[in-house]
Scaffold this motif. Sequence first.
Motif, PDB file in Angstrom:
ATOM      1  N   GLY A  23       5.816   2.524 -11.232  1.00 58.57           N
ATOM      2  CA  GLY A  23       6.047   3.166  -9.943  1.00 58.57           C
ATOM      3  C   GLY A  23       4.981   4.135  -9.498  1.00 58.57           C
ATOM      4  O   GLY A  23       4.754   4.291  -8.300  1.00 58.57           O
ATOM      5  N   ILE A  24       4.370   4.821 -10.445  1.00 61.83           N
ATOM      6  CA  ILE A  24       3.310   5.769 -10.053  1.00 61.83           C
ATOM      7  C   ILE A  24       2.085   5.590 -10.955  1.00 61.83           C
ATOM      8  O   ILE A  24       2.188   5.119 -12.087  1.00 61.83           O
ATOM      9  CB  ILE A  24       3.783   7.250 -10.093  1.00 61.83           C
ATOM     10  CG1 ILE A  24       4.274   7.660 -11.478  1.00 61.83           C
ATOM     11  CG2 ILE A  24       4.861   7.525  -9.042  1.00 61.83           C
ATOM     12  CD1 ILE A  24       4.447   9.168 -11.635  1.00 61.83           C
ATOM     13  N   THR A  25       0.952   6.016 -10.429  1.00 70.46           N
ATOM     14  CA  THR A  25      -0.320   5.858 -11.127  1.00 70.46           C
ATOM     15  C   THR A  25      -0.319   6.437 -12.554  1.00 70.46           C
ATOM     16  O   THR A  25      -0.757   5.744 -13.480  1.00 70.46           O
ATOM     17  CB  THR A  25      -1.454   6.488 -10.272  1.00 70.46           C
ATOM     18  OG1 THR A  25      -1.658   5.643  -9.137  1.00 70.46           O
ATOM     19  CG2 THR A  25      -2.744   6.648 -11.049  1.00 70.46           C
ATOM     20  N   ALA A  43       2.039   1.096  -8.269  1.00 68.81           N
ATOM     21  CA  ALA A  43       0.971   2.110  -8.328  1.00 68.81           C
ATOM     22  C   ALA A  43      -0.305   1.594  -7.664  1.00 68.81           C
ATOM     23  O   ALA A  43      -0.607   0.401  -7.724  1.00 68.81           O
ATOM     24  CB  ALA A  43       0.716   2.514  -9.766  1.00 68.81           C
ATOM     25  N   ALA A  44      -1.058   2.500  -7.017  1.00 64.84           N
ATOM     26  CA  ALA A  44      -2.095   2.035  -6.094  1.00 64.84           C
ATOM     27  C   ALA A  44      -3.408   2.817  -6.118  1.00 64.84           C
ATOM     28  O   ALA A  44      -4.185   2.763  -5.179  1.00 64.84           O
ATOM     29  CB  ALA A  44      -1.508   2.018  -4.677  1.00 64.84           C
ATOM     30  N   TYR A  65      -2.976  13.789  -6.527  1.00 62.78           N
ATOM     31  CA  TYR A  65      -3.176  12.948  -7.720  1.00 62.78           C
ATOM     32  C   TYR A  65      -3.846  11.658  -7.278  1.00 62.78           C
ATOM     33  O   TYR A  65      -4.136  11.487  -6.090  1.00 62.78           O
ATOM     34  CB  TYR A  65      -1.854  12.732  -8.467  1.00 62.78           C
ATOM     35  CG  TYR A  65      -0.879  11.725  -7.885  1.00 62.78           C
ATOM     36  CD1 TYR A  65      -0.351  11.872  -6.602  1.00 62.78           C
ATOM     37  CD2 TYR A  65      -0.476  10.627  -8.637  1.00 62.78           C
ATOM     38  CE1 TYR A  65       0.560  10.950  -6.107  1.00 62.78           C
ATOM     39  CE2 TYR A  65       0.442   9.701  -8.134  1.00 62.78           C
ATOM     40  CZ  TYR A  65       0.942   9.867  -6.872  1.00 62.78           C
ATOM     41  OH  TYR A  65       1.840   8.960  -6.379  1.00 62.78           O
ATOM     42  N   PRO A  88      -3.738   8.438  -6.144  1.00 57.99           N
ATOM     43  CA  PRO A  88      -3.742   7.727  -4.866  1.00 57.99           C
ATOM     44  C   PRO A  88      -4.083   8.633  -3.682  1.00 57.99           C
ATOM     45  O   PRO A  88      -4.743   8.189  -2.730  1.00 57.99           O
ATOM     46  CB  PRO A  88      -2.314   7.170  -4.748  1.00 57.99           C
ATOM     47  CG  PRO A  88      -1.494   7.936  -5.718  1.00 57.99           C
ATOM     48  CD  PRO A  88      -2.423   8.394  -6.810  1.00 57.99           C
ATOM     49  N   PHE A  90      -1.359  11.094   3.283  1.00 56.52           N
ATOM     50  CA  PHE A  90      -0.846  10.198   2.241  1.00 56.52           C
ATOM     51  C   PHE A  90       0.157  10.967   1.388  1.00 56.52           C
ATOM     52  O   PHE A  90      -0.188  12.011   0.805  1.00 56.52           O
ATOM     53  CB  PHE A  90      -1.918   9.636   1.283  1.00 56.52           C
ATOM     54  CG  PHE A  90      -1.244   9.030   0.060  1.00 56.52           C
ATOM     55  CD1 PHE A  90      -0.712   7.753   0.109  1.00 56.52           C
ATOM     56  CD2 PHE A  90      -1.055   9.774  -1.109  1.00 56.52           C
ATOM     57  CE1 PHE A  90      -0.007   7.225  -0.976  1.00 56.52           C
ATOM     58  CE2 PHE A  90      -0.353   9.246  -2.201  1.00 56.52           C
ATOM     59  CZ  PHE A  90       0.169   7.977  -2.134  1.00 56.52           C
ATOM     60  N   PRO A 100       3.440   9.713  -1.503  1.00 55.92           N
ATOM     61  CA  PRO A 100       4.003   8.502  -2.092  1.00 55.92           C
ATOM     62  C   PRO A 100       5.311   8.096  -1.424  1.00 55.92           C
ATOM     63  O   PRO A 100       5.974   8.914  -0.788  1.00 55.92           O
ATOM     64  CB  PRO A 100       4.222   8.876  -3.556  1.00 55.92           C
ATOM     65  CG  PRO A 100       4.318  10.355  -3.577  1.00 55.92           C
ATOM     66  CD  PRO A 100       3.447  10.837  -2.452  1.00 55.92           C
ATOM     67  N   SER A 101       5.655   6.843  -1.613  1.00 59.15           N
ATOM     68  CA  SER A 101       6.898   6.281  -1.092  1.00 59.15           C
ATOM     69  C   SER A 101       8.067   7.209  -1.418  1.00 59.15           C
ATOM     70  O   SER A 101       8.202   7.669  -2.544  1.00 59.15           O
ATOM     71  CB  SER A 101       7.109   4.918  -1.755  1.00 59.15           C
ATOM     72  OG  SER A 101       8.212   4.264  -1.200  1.00 59.15           O
ATOM     73  N   ASP A 160       2.537   4.362   3.641  1.00 53.17           N
ATOM     74  CA  ASP A 160       3.462   5.037   2.714  1.00 53.17           C
ATOM     75  C   ASP A 160       4.272   6.095   3.462  1.00 53.17           C
ATOM     76  O   ASP A 160       5.396   6.421   3.078  1.00 53.17           O
ATOM     77  CB  ASP A 160       2.671   5.708   1.576  1.00 53.17           C
ATOM     78  CG  ASP A 160       1.647   4.783   0.957  1.00 53.17           C
ATOM     79  OD1 ASP A 160       1.842   4.341  -0.161  1.00 53.17           O
ATOM     80  OD2 ASP A 160       0.633   4.470   1.636  1.00 53.17           O
ATOM     81  N   PHE A 191       7.286  -1.846   1.266  1.00 53.35           N
ATOM     82  CA  PHE A 191       6.083  -2.383   0.610  1.00 53.35           C
ATOM     83  C   PHE A 191       6.230  -2.416  -0.907  1.00 53.35           C
ATOM     84  O   PHE A 191       5.551  -3.191  -1.573  1.00 53.35           O
ATOM     85  CB  PHE A 191       4.841  -1.601   1.040  1.00 53.35           C
ATOM     86  CG  PHE A 191       4.845  -0.136   0.681  1.00 53.35           C
ATOM     87  CD1 PHE A 191       5.507   0.795   1.470  1.00 53.35           C
ATOM     88  CD2 PHE A 191       4.167   0.315  -0.435  1.00 53.35           C
ATOM     89  CE1 PHE A 191       5.509   2.148   1.135  1.00 53.35           C
ATOM     90  CE2 PHE A 191       4.153   1.660  -0.769  1.00 53.35           C
ATOM     91  CZ  PHE A 191       4.832   2.572   0.016  1.00 53.35           C
ATOM     92  N   MET A 192       7.109  -1.609  -1.471  1.00 56.01           N
ATOM     93  CA  MET A 192       7.349  -1.679  -2.907  1.00 56.01           C
ATOM     94  C   MET A 192       8.074  -2.983  -3.246  1.00 56.01           C
ATOM     95  O   MET A 192       7.750  -3.661  -4.222  1.00 56.01           O
ATOM     96  CB  MET A 192       8.187  -0.481  -3.357  1.00 56.01           C
ATOM     97  CG  MET A 192       7.449   0.844  -3.258  1.00 56.01           C
ATOM     98  SD  MET A 192       5.941   0.766  -4.256  1.00 56.01           S
ATOM     99  CE  MET A 192       5.342   2.448  -4.085  1.00 56.01           C
TER     100      MET A 192
HETATM  101  C1  DHB Z   1       1.600   5.484  -5.715  1.00 54.46           C
HETATM  102  C2  DHB Z   1       2.959   5.719  -5.557  1.00 54.46           C
HETATM  103  C3  DHB Z   1       3.547   5.489  -4.334  1.00 54.46           C
HETATM  104  O1  DHB Z   1       4.868   5.705  -4.164  1.00 54.46           O
HETATM  105  C4  DHB Z   1       2.801   5.015  -3.249  1.00 54.46           C
HETATM  106  O2  DHB Z   1       3.416   4.825  -2.072  1.00 54.46           O
HETATM  107  C5  DHB Z   1       1.450   4.769  -3.404  1.00 54.46           C
HETATM  108  C6  DHB Z   1       0.849   5.011  -4.638  1.00 54.46           C
HETATM  109  C7  DHB Z   1       0.949   5.756  -7.014  1.00 54.46           C
HETATM  110  O3  DHB Z   1       1.407   6.642  -7.749  1.00 54.46           O
HETATM  111  O4  DHB Z   1      -0.035   5.078  -7.328  1.00 54.46           O
END
Ligand code: DHB
Length: 368
Positions: free
Chosen positions: A80-82, A104-105, A149, A151, A201, A203-204, A231, A281-282
């Motif tokens: 879910g996250i980087t 993660a993106a 962080y 992204p 930006f 996160p979701s 996002d 988008f997730m």
């Molecule tokens: C990341 C998490 C998110 O919820 C998002 O929308 C984009 C990137 C991440 O932690 O990489």
Amino acid sequence: IAQSNTFKIGLILPMTGQQASTGRQIEAAAKLYMAQNGDTVAGKKVELIVKDDTSVPDVTKRLAQELIVNNKVNVLAGFGITPSALATAPLATQSKTPLVVMAAATSSITEASPYVVRTSFTLPQASVALGDWAPKNGIKKVVTLVSDYGPGIDAEKYFKERFIFNGGQVPESLRVPLRGPDFAPFLQKVRDLKPDALFVFVPSGAGAAVMKQFLERGMDKAGIKLIGTGDLTDDDQLNDMGDGALGVVTSHHYSAAHPSPLNQKFVDAFKKANPGLRPNFMAVGGYDGMRVIYEALKTSKGQGGGDGLLAAMKGQIFESPRGPMFIDAQTRDVVQNIYLRKVEKKDGQLYNIEFDVIKDVKDPGKAK
Ligand code: DHB
């Protein structure tokens, strides 16, 4: 069923905590994919093992270790996250287990292990389009506001570089903490700077809080436009943001309103299986991640272990509900269209309506 006749996917997601909507969306999409495509592939029974990492990277890593050693999973997926993806990548390398990043993106994640394959997107990929669009649309001065962080730092860097290259000015770049952010003091600062637009930006799951505080402070009435990566206007939350969100322009790879027959089918099936939930988008990252896994299993017929599977993931090209996409064989990252969208009302609901497209965008963050 004997071990060799099962194919196990360890799906590690934040099912609780700040990132829970990501887990809920991806789990629902993965289960939809399996319901539509069956649970037997290449003569093997596919088993999905879902684990909640609460988006704490140490927990992600421990769960991955257990899934590899005890459950003997064939693939790891989710993330879910980087920080969760980065913490786990070394385990994928050591155990030669493909790791499919569905959420993660940060650009660099695919470089953390040769076993990482991504079906979500990258922030550089999504941000550059807006750096081209904004100056052509009367936006000359922008303040950026990002989660502090991976992204967020990618989004800030790639938006800014392109926007400044195009003649724009960025007097200030603000970063807010990932955990429990208070946007108020940052937004006050933006108000004082009075830029043409604020680029965001988060996160979701965090977009609604930004939108609420932006509107409460009357920033829109003060003439400051809100722009960002998609996002911000996350389909999971957008419809509850209210009419104040109308007109917000974002760039991203997926909108629930993407006008293709395949997406219409996906959205209808997702809503039917999950009343009250609209895919975001997730969800599409999870759905397409399952597709990449299923097709790799079909092609490799389960031969050659993790390496056989990985080889069959590279280069996959297909139509996703988001539009056409492929997994670049060199970088193992997703190449896809990026759309410019504006929040509009359709059938009484708020949607990100696509009005322009940049086709086949590779991650600009990859070294040549
Ligand atoms: C990341 C998490 C998110 O919820 C998002 O929308 C984009 C990137 C991440 O932690 O990489």
